[in-house]
Every structure is written in structure tokens, then in C-alpha cells.
Design an enzyme around this catalytic site. Sequence first.
Site, PDB file in Angstrom:
ATOM      1  N   GLU A 179      -6.051  13.944 -15.778  1.00  0.00           N
ATOM      2  CA  GLU A 179      -5.303  14.258 -14.282  1.00  0.00           C
ATOM      3  C   GLU A 179      -6.311  14.797 -13.183  1.00  0.00           C
ATOM      4  O   GLU A 179      -6.766  15.427 -12.565  1.00  0.00           O
ATOM      5  CB  GLU A 179      -4.576  15.718 -14.501  1.00  0.00           C
ATOM      6  CG  GLU A 179      -3.577  15.298 -15.751  1.00  0.00           C
ATOM      7  CD  GLU A 179      -2.612  16.494 -16.145  1.00  0.00           C
ATOM      8  OE1 GLU A 179      -1.596  16.342 -16.464  1.00  0.00           O
ATOM      9  OE2 GLU A 179      -3.497  17.810 -15.742  1.00  0.00           O
ATOM     10  N   THR A 199       3.300  11.275 -20.580  1.00  0.00           N
ATOM     11  CA  THR A 199       3.938  12.722 -20.138  1.00  0.00           C
ATOM     12  C   THR A 199       3.144  11.943 -18.449  1.00  0.00           C
ATOM     13  O   THR A 199       3.626  11.285 -17.440  1.00  0.00           O
ATOM     14  CB  THR A 199       3.529  13.710 -20.222  1.00  0.00           C
ATOM     15  OG1 THR A 199       2.406  13.589 -20.833  1.00  0.00           O
ATOM     16  CG2 THR A 199       4.233  14.264 -21.559  1.00  0.00           C
ATOM     17  N   VAL A 203      -3.783  13.842 -20.127  1.00  0.00           N
ATOM     18  CA  VAL A 203      -4.668  13.048 -19.075  1.00  0.00           C
ATOM     19  C   VAL A 203      -5.103  14.906 -19.129  1.00  0.00           C
ATOM     20  O   VAL A 203      -5.774  15.116 -18.225  1.00  0.00           O
ATOM     21  CB  VAL A 203      -3.637  13.094 -18.160  1.00  0.00           C
ATOM     22  CG1 VAL A 203      -3.776  12.128 -18.185  1.00  0.00           C
ATOM     23  CG2 VAL A 203      -2.675  12.987 -18.297  1.00  0.00           C
ATOM     24  N   GLY A 204      -4.533  15.609 -19.203  1.00  0.00           N
ATOM     25  CA  GLY A 204      -4.072  17.107 -18.493  1.00  0.00           C
ATOM     26  C   GLY A 204      -4.310  18.401 -20.128  1.00  0.00           C
ATOM     27  O   GLY A 204      -3.701  17.606 -21.502  1.00  0.00           O
ATOM     28  N   ASN A 253      -0.571  19.987 -11.370  1.00  0.00           N
ATOM     29  CA  ASN A 253      -0.459  21.080 -12.083  1.00  0.00           C
ATOM     30  C   ASN A 253      -0.175  22.649 -11.271  1.00  0.00           C
ATOM     31  O   ASN A 253       0.914  23.292 -12.549  1.00  0.00           O
ATOM     32  CB  ASN A 253      -1.950  21.974 -13.065  1.00  0.00           C
ATOM     33  CG  ASN A 253      -2.426  20.356 -13.937  1.00  0.00           C
ATOM     34  OD1 ASN A 253      -1.840  20.443 -15.353  1.00  0.00           O
ATOM     35  ND2 ASN A 253      -3.431  20.101 -13.482  1.00  0.00           N
ATOM     36  N   THR A 281       7.902  22.164 -11.848  1.00  0.00           N
ATOM     37  CA  THR A 281       8.690  22.429 -10.609  1.00  0.00           C
ATOM     38  C   THR A 281       8.982  21.165  -9.711  1.00  0.00           C
ATOM     39  O   THR A 281       9.806  21.040  -8.765  1.00  0.00           O
ATOM     40  CB  THR A 281       7.995  23.377  -9.419  1.00  0.00           C
ATOM     41  OG1 THR A 281       7.089  22.831  -9.016  1.00  0.00           O
ATOM     42  CG2 THR A 281       8.490  24.730 -10.168  1.00  0.00           C
ATOM     43  N   THR A 333      -6.671  16.432 -31.715  1.00  0.00           N
ATOM     44  CA  THR A 333      -6.590  15.626 -30.409  1.00  0.00           C
ATOM     45  C   THR A 333      -5.586  15.846 -29.930  1.00  0.00           C
ATOM     46  O   THR A 333      -4.512  15.099 -30.363  1.00  0.00           O
ATOM     47  CB  THR A 333      -7.305  14.218 -30.523  1.00  0.00           C
ATOM     48  OG1 THR A 333      -7.114  13.523 -29.533  1.00  0.00           O
ATOM     49  CG2 THR A 333      -6.524  13.370 -31.972  1.00  0.00           C
TER      50      THR A 333
END
Length: 390
Positions: A262, A148, A174-175, A385, A390, A183
Amino acid sequence: MALSSPGSLPAGFHCHVANIGIKDATNDFVVVAADGPCAAAAVFTQSRFAGPSVLVSRDHIADHSARAVVVISKNANVATGPQGLSNANEVVAGVAAALGCAPSDVLIASTGVIGRQYPMDHVRAGLAALTPPFTGTAAIDVATGIMTTDTVAKVATAAVAGSDAVVVGVAKGVGMIEPNMATLITLMFTDAQIDAHVLDAIFRRVIGRTFNCVSIDTDTSTSDTAIVLASGSAGAVDLVAFEAALHDVALSLTKQVARDGEGAEKLIEVHVDGARDHDQAKRVAKAIVNSPLVKTAVHGADPNWGRVAMAVGKCSDETDIHESNVVIRFGTQECFPSQVDPTGLEALSAYLRGDEVLIHVSLGIADGTATVWGCDLTDGYVHINADYTT
């Protein structure tokens, strides 16, 4: 055990990777199928908002057997109600029909934006395009297809000593990473022949020492899924050697996830020893690696060991931790209780400018130890984030 470079899936597995238009032009639809039934094990998020993919897979893995796993990325299919559950079951049924197996032999995982239904017209077209037998074998294609906001694909491979078997793993994440009994999303495949219940026990031990010891932002995902399938094509293996190989793959993927957090620029490893037991050591280590103040200090190469002391101290339920017994180090340099002079602080700042930082805390209680991994906190994390949907 040395990890080999990313390569092919183990014997007995093939993949189909495609773009079906979930969000953009990148691959977002992955099926990895075995030639026949596999021993299987999995663990999942404990979130009370667990998505339909988790609910379906929990049910299908109950017999510790599976034939395939399908992953849809860029859409988590979480908080989507009865329609979302129906859609997940339709995806599983479509893959099963293509493979000629029962829907219960197919596992599913989803990752991406929460609260949006699958675009089922695109999904149905993707299912209709499945034409087994699949010919894909590249693990990197599977890893790329489940991404993602990852910046790099995550793959690891290890040989099982004393046999021809291998373990190959991929992961994304990553976030929204603070695993709780599971996990992110990780898929592991092996051609080792191993009893399903033994595989389940080994897998849970390995996940507990690796993926459950990583944290990016303290947030547990609604979609966390970890799956291992064993085709048995390479024959029986030594169980100790198999667990070592599985651990090596999982640990490599854990570090890759932490390094790719991230906005991350640095990998943080926190090692706590001298604890009452492993669980206490892990709680303290997680308090350190999850502290925004510690993470920003590392990002700024500020050798502010006081922030580490703060993180240890806020574990207020650990009443056997006493300041007089605690030792804090950055790398190998002791910062507390021994004081660091200005020259030493300059050297520590130089150390913290590296891309890997070790924080080592000794509690002076007993012999419990734990190691966890995370990353620094940067403005990149905020930007990613703030604009995610958007």
C-alpha cells in the site's frame, strides 16, 4: 526457470468470476472448481482472531482433498461471531450444491473489512447464479476477482520441467502483511499428478521460503490463506522439477505483493548471510525490512546505513552478533565498516532512487542465509489506511 506470461488455468480447472455487490461494482465472488477431486494442501494464519473462512477451510482440508475454492473479496467475515460462521458454511454448502459435491470438498477464503457480516441477500443471489459446468479459464480474471486495495492483479505461471504440467498462481495483498505460518491470500493450481501428503510437504517448504519472507507493515492478517490444488490431468512429474516450478510461481507472487504494498514506490530486498543459521538470518532480515526508519530512508533515497545498523542491533537476543564482524551494503557498495566518501554517498543516493533496492548484511558468524522482501513507507500508505473503512 523462466515464468510464462499470465494465461489459462491448468487443465482440469475452470472458474466463475462475478460481482455480487459485496461493496462496489468490481468483481468480488470467485469460484475455481476442478473436474474432480484434487490433491490439496493449505496453510493459514496463526492469528487468534482467525475468521470463519479460515476455520471452515482448516477443517475441510484435513483430508488433503478438495474439489473447489470460493473467495469473497471486500469483506473479511472476521470477528462476526456464530452468525459469521453460519454464513461461511452457507456459502460453502451453496457452492457444493451447485457442483454436486460434499460441502467438505469446498474451501473458502475471504478478504476485506473486518467486523462486518456478509450481505447475505447478495451472496445468496450470487450462489443461485452458479451454473456449472463453468467455462472460465483466465487466471487474470481470478486474480482480479480477489483484489481489495491491490493496484494490480497478481498472476504467475511456470512449466514443470520434463512434463506437460504447469503451475499457475494468483495472489492478493498489499497491506496487513506479515505472514505467520501462512500468507495473504494466494491460490495455486497445477495439473501435475502428485500424492497429497507429498504435495503438502512441498507446499509448506515453498511457502516458508517465499510468502513467509515478505512483510509490508508487520501486521499479520486475520484471514491469511494459501491453497494449492493438483488436478493430476497432466500425469506424474519429477518432484524436484515440480517443487522448482511451485517455488518460482510463489517467489514471483511474493515480489509482486511486496512491490504493490500500500502506497509503495520501491521494492526492498534484504539479504542476510554469515548468520548462525537460516532462522537467525531471517529474524535479522525481517528486523531490517520492517523498520519504519529503514523504509523511510529508502523512500527518500537517503543512504543512511546507520538505520540498518540500528535494526541489526535491536536484535538484542542474538548475543553472537558483534559489531566488529558485521558488514553493511546498499547494493554492492559497502557502507560499514568501510566509510563512504561524499562522492560515494551521492552514488548511493542515486542507487536508492531506483525502483528496487538491495540491502545486504553479513554477520560474520557462520553460513546461515535468508532473503526477505518488503517495500518503502510512503504517505500513500497512511492515506490508504486512514480512510480504509470510510
